[in-house]
Design a protein around this motif. Sequence first.
Motif, PDB file in Angstrom:
ATOM      1  N   THR A   2     -10.612   8.738   0.595  1.00  6.80           N
ATOM      2  CA  THR A   2     -10.975   7.480  -0.034  1.00  6.80           C
ATOM      3  C   THR A   2      -9.794   6.522  -0.031  1.00  6.80           C
ATOM      4  O   THR A   2      -8.642   6.934  -0.208  1.00  6.80           O
ATOM      5  CB  THR A   2     -11.404   7.738  -1.494  1.00  6.80           C
ATOM      6  N   ASP A   3     -10.088   5.238   0.153  1.00  7.07           N
ATOM      7  CA  ASP A   3      -9.048   4.218   0.058  1.00  7.07           C
ATOM      8  C   ASP A   3      -8.415   4.264  -1.331  1.00  7.07           C
ATOM      9  O   ASP A   3      -9.043   4.668  -2.302  1.00  7.07           O
ATOM     10  CB  ASP A   3      -9.639   2.821   0.261  1.00  7.07           C
ATOM     11  N   HIS A   5      -6.992   2.138  -4.411  1.00 10.22           N
ATOM     12  CA  HIS A   5      -7.127   0.813  -5.021  1.00 10.22           C
ATOM     13  C   HIS A   5      -6.215   0.728  -6.239  1.00 10.22           C
ATOM     14  O   HIS A   5      -5.989   1.725  -6.925  1.00 10.22           O
ATOM     15  CB  HIS A   5      -8.565   0.583  -5.504  1.00 10.22           C
ATOM     16  N   SER A   6      -5.744  -0.493  -6.535  1.00 14.25           N
ATOM     17  CA  SER A   6      -4.980  -0.692  -7.766  1.00 14.25           C
ATOM     18  C   SER A   6      -5.094  -2.138  -8.228  1.00 14.25           C
ATOM     19  O   SER A   6      -5.357  -3.048  -7.432  1.00 14.25           O
ATOM     20  CB  SER A   6      -3.506  -0.338  -7.564  1.00 14.25           C
ATOM     21  N   CYS A  37      -2.126  -1.437   4.663  1.00 19.95           N
ATOM     22  CA  CYS A  37      -2.697  -2.397   3.711  1.00 19.95           C
ATOM     23  C   CYS A  37      -4.068  -2.851   4.210  1.00 19.95           C
ATOM     24  O   CYS A  37      -4.200  -3.349   5.325  1.00 19.95           O
ATOM     25  CB  CYS A  37      -1.784  -3.608   3.542  1.00 19.95           C
ATOM     26  N   ASP A  39      -6.173  -4.665   1.857  1.00 20.92           N
ATOM     27  CA  ASP A  39      -6.460  -5.876   1.089  1.00 20.92           C
ATOM     28  C   ASP A  39      -5.348  -6.064   0.075  1.00 20.92           C
ATOM     29  O   ASP A  39      -4.861  -5.090  -0.512  1.00 20.92           O
ATOM     30  CB  ASP A  39      -7.809  -5.737   0.376  1.00 20.92           C
ATOM     31  N   TYR A  40      -4.945  -7.308  -0.136  1.00 14.45           N
ATOM     32  CA  TYR A  40      -3.891  -7.617  -1.105  1.00 14.45           C
ATOM     33  C   TYR A  40      -4.138  -9.036  -1.582  1.00 14.45           C
ATOM     34  O   TYR A  40      -3.988  -9.983  -0.819  1.00 14.45           O
ATOM     35  CB  TYR A  40      -2.515  -7.510  -0.434  1.00 14.45           C
ATOM     36  N   GLN A  55      -4.592  -7.430  -6.854  1.00 18.36           N
ATOM     37  CA  GLN A  55      -5.575  -6.421  -6.463  1.00 18.36           C
ATOM     38  C   GLN A  55      -5.174  -5.948  -5.074  1.00 18.36           C
ATOM     39  O   GLN A  55      -5.039  -6.762  -4.153  1.00 18.36           O
ATOM     40  CB  GLN A  55      -6.969  -7.034  -6.432  1.00 18.36           C
ATOM     41  N   ARG A  57      -5.484  -2.740  -1.930  1.00 17.07           N
ATOM     42  CA  ARG A  57      -6.229  -1.595  -1.386  1.00 17.07           C
ATOM     43  C   ARG A  57      -5.452  -1.085  -0.175  1.00 17.07           C
ATOM     44  O   ARG A  57      -5.064  -1.854   0.702  1.00 17.07           O
ATOM     45  CB  ARG A  57      -7.644  -2.014  -0.989  1.00 17.07           C
ATOM     46  N   TRP A  58      -5.240   0.228  -0.162  1.00 22.15           N
ATOM     47  CA  TRP A  58      -4.430   0.878   0.859  1.00 22.15           C
ATOM     48  C   TRP A  58      -5.216   2.006   1.512  1.00 22.15           C
ATOM     49  O   TRP A  58      -6.134   2.559   0.916  1.00 22.15           O
ATOM     50  CB  TRP A  58      -3.152   1.451   0.231  1.00 22.15           C
ATOM     51  N   GLN A  64       0.558   3.124   0.160  1.00 20.94           N
ATOM     52  CA  GLN A  64       0.917   2.381  -1.054  1.00 20.94           C
ATOM     53  C   GLN A  64       2.378   2.644  -1.423  1.00 20.94           C
ATOM     54  O   GLN A  64       3.120   1.722  -1.728  1.00 20.94           O
ATOM     55  CB  GLN A  64       0.006   2.782  -2.205  1.00 20.94           C
ATOM     56  N   PRO A  94     -12.832   4.154  -6.784  1.00 18.63           N
ATOM     57  CA  PRO A  94     -14.155   3.546  -6.631  1.00 18.63           C
ATOM     58  C   PRO A  94     -15.252   4.525  -7.036  1.00 18.63           C
ATOM     59  O   PRO A  94     -15.126   5.728  -6.846  1.00 18.63           O
ATOM     60  CB  PRO A  94     -14.254   3.210  -5.145  1.00 18.63           C
TER      61      PRO A  94
END
Length: 101
Positions: A2-3, A5-6, A37, A39-40, A55, A57-58, A64, A94
């Motif tokens: 799974t990706d 997220h933070s 990366c 999404d950032y 926000q 997502r890695w 990360q 998620p």
Amino acid sequence: MTDVHSLTLFRAQPERSQALGAHLLDLAAVAVKDEGCLDYRVFQGSEDGNLWVVQARWTSIAAQDGHFNQPHTLAFLDELPKLADEVDLYPLEPRRPTAEL
């Protein structure tokens, strides 16, 4: 796998909100090119201009962690005590939507 997220919440010091935002946007422009990366994004509170949120997502924990060890991230972290009074990092997992009842 799974990706990863933070969400990271930043509370700008009084009179330092615009400076914090500029630093976060500069960091984001480079971080999106970091390996892994996906999404950032940077957000500013619509009702509280001193609240900033990142926000991210890695592809993995390693990606990360790699971001946190990049020179651009380390330079930002060195400046952070001059810009923000509070910083909270929230790792997220998620979840699938719940089936409709």
